[in-house]
Structure formats: structure tokens, C-alpha cells
Design an enzyme around this catalytic site. Structure first.
Site, PDB file in Angstrom:
ATOM      1  N   SER A 177     -23.567 -15.785 -11.392  1.00 60.02           N
ATOM      2  CA  SER A 177     -23.669 -14.848 -12.512  1.00 60.02           C
ATOM      3  C   SER A 177     -24.198 -15.487 -13.787  1.00 60.02           C
ATOM      4  CB  SER A 177     -22.298 -14.224 -12.784  1.00 60.02           C
ATOM      5  OG  SER A 177     -21.313 -15.221 -12.983  1.00 60.02           O
ATOM      6  N   HIS A 206     -18.356 -14.551 -19.751  1.00 63.04           N
ATOM      7  CA  HIS A 206     -19.740 -14.825 -19.381  1.00 63.04           C
ATOM      8  C   HIS A 206     -20.601 -14.861 -20.642  1.00 63.04           C
ATOM      9  CE1 HIS A 206     -18.419 -13.768 -15.315  1.00 63.04           C
ATOM     10  NE2 HIS A 206     -19.516 -14.368 -14.886  1.00 63.04           N
TER      11      HIS A 206
END
Length: 276
Positions: free
Chosen positions: A44, A249
Site C-alpha cells: 500500500s 498511511h
């Protein structure tokens, strides 16, 4: 040698035939080598989860604002293959992302390893439980990173090298998630934050060591994110947020100002490596 008109005519016809049919010497010269290009592999952090503007790839969450896509857009003459996928382990990279690699590939990027060690579960445990449970789960992940991850990375890195023997491969690490000595993150005490940041150092060290063993280049992004972790005045990492999958993230700024310049600084070496 003296050429008669008839011999000269036959020679002219032969040369014309070679050029038109592509046979003989002309054909050998017309066979182009494999086209060079850039292939972005990984999890990711490479697919761009957290940066938004997802295009194709379904659950892979490949963002047009990821460092890989931004770099490719700035180099339109190159072929670009984007197979990085959110949630990917090093094994997933090995089994489902290496298709575009070939002997003409001259640049590869990859982040992988955090999912092998179960970092998504680590963050869940640390977000929902006390310090003891968090520190215990992080210790379990660190044991995996130090004992098991090196062999897994060796297998994946070896396959990358085998499929793209001339490529310059850039292995990018992970940033510290938290700015030091801040407590704004819900449920994340200072001991938890320090332990998680230290675990990032461990996985980066292992990745750097394995990358070096395969002749790959390691990009350490921790210094670029140093003042931009969760709880900083200018965060490039999402805190616990919605959608939950984007939590912890890189944001758009994290991809553009953290990962992209690190990769850009290392990618030009591919040109020197292959004479491009």
C-alpha cells in the site's frame, strides 16, 4: 571486381529484396532489443493508499498521486507498469506482480515487508488496547522481522533480479509513523509510539541489508518524514481515520514530498547503469 550491367542489375534486385523482406543482414539490424521501462511493485505504501484518486486495480487502491505514478507522469517516454497492491506481502509480490518484468526493464521500485510482519494487526492491537498488549504484539512482529522476513525478501528479490537482470532496483523503506513526544493520536501513548517507531527501524534495517545482498539500492525515507509524522504540525501520515484502511498511511503530501523525492534521487542511477 568489374560489374557488368547484368550483374549490377542482379545485385540491385538482391539488395532491394533484402530491404523489402527484412531478411539477411537487414533483418538482424531491424530486430529491436526489448523496450526499457519502469515497473512499480509492492504494498500500500507504493500503491498510494491514503493519497486518494484511486484508479483501477479494485482493492489494490492504486493512486494517481502515488510516488510511482507521479514519477512515471514526469517521464512519459518510459513504459510504466504499476502492479503494486494494497495489502500485498512479499509473497504476493512474487506470485502476482512480476509479470511485466523482462530483460529490458531498467528500473524497478518496491516496498514490501510490513504486511509479512502483520503490521495491520499490530496497529489494530495498539489502537484498541493498553500499553502491555501493544508492546507484546510489536515484540512478536519484531521476532518475525528478524528471524523470518530476511528469507522471504531474499526469495522475492531473487525473482526480481532473475526476471529483470539489468534493472536498477530501488527498495524503499517505511517512515516513522509518529512525531516524537506528542500525544495527540487517540489511544496511542508515548510508549506505544516509541515502540512502533523503533519497529519501523528494525524492518528498514532488514530490508536495507537484504537489498544490499542483491545489489539493490535502499531508500531510507525516515529523514524526509522526520518532522511530518502523526501529531506533528504538518503531518504526512494519516492518524486513525475514515476510511480505516487509510489510517497510518502517507497522505498526498507524504507521497509527493516524502517518497517521490527519495525515489527521484535514486532513480537516475538506472540511466547510468544501462547507458540510457
Amino acid at each position: 571486381m568489374t560489374f557488368t550491367p547484368r550483374r549490377s542489375l542482379r545485385l540491385t534486385m538482391l539488395l532491394s529484396a533484402l530491404l523489402l523482406t527484412g531478411s539477411g543482414v537487414a533483418a538482424a539490424q531491424a530486430v529491436a532489443p526489448p523496450q526499457g521501462g519502469y515497473v512499480a511493485l509492492g504494498d500500500s505504501y507504493s500503491s498510494g493508499l491514503g493519497a486518494g484518486d484511486y484508479r483501477g486495480g479494485g482493492s489494490c487502491r492504486r493512486s494517481a498521486r502515488s510516488y510511482a505514478q507521479l514519477w512515471a507522469a514526469a517521464h512519459p517516454a518510459r513504459r510504466f507498469d504499476f502492479t503494486a497492491c494494497s495489502g500485498a506481502t512479499s509473497r504476493d509480490v512474487l506470485t502476482s506482480q512480476l509479470g511485466p518484468l523482462n530483460e529490458g526493464t531498467d528500473l524497478v521500485s518496491i516496498t514490501a515487508g510490513a504486511n509479512d510482519a502483520g503490521f495491520a494487526d499490530v496497529m489494530t492491537v495498539c489502537s484498541l488496547n493498553g500499553d502491555d498488549a501493544c508492546l507484546s504484539r510489536v515484540a512478536q512482529a519484531r521476532t518475525y522481522i528478524e528471524k523470518t522476513l530476511p528469507a522471504a525478501l531474499d526469495t522475492t528479490y531473487g525473482a526480481i533480479r532473475k526476471k529483470s537482470p539489468k534493472a536498477h532496483v530501488v527498495v524503499l523503506g517505511y517512515p516513522h509513523l509518529f512525531a516524537p513526544h506528542r500525544t495527540c493520536a487517540r489511544g496511542m501513548t508515548e510508549p506505544k509510539q516509541a515502540t512502533l517507531n523503533a519497529a519501523v527501524d528494525v524492518i528498514n534495517r532488514v530490508m536495507s541489508q537484504r537489498a544490499a545482498q542483491h545489489g539493490f539500492t535502499f531508500g531510507d525515507v525516515t529523514r524526509r518524514f522526520a518532522e511530518h509524522g502523526v501529531c506533528s504540525t504538518s503531518p504526512w501520515i494519516h492518524p486513525l481515520t475514515l476510511p480505516v484502511s487509510e489510517s497510518y498511511h502517507p497522505t498526498t503530501d507524504g507521497q509527493e514530498h516524502g517518497y517521490l523525492p527519495e525515489f527521484t534521487g535514486l532513480a537516475p542511477r538506472a540511466g547510468a547503469h544501462r547507458g540510457v
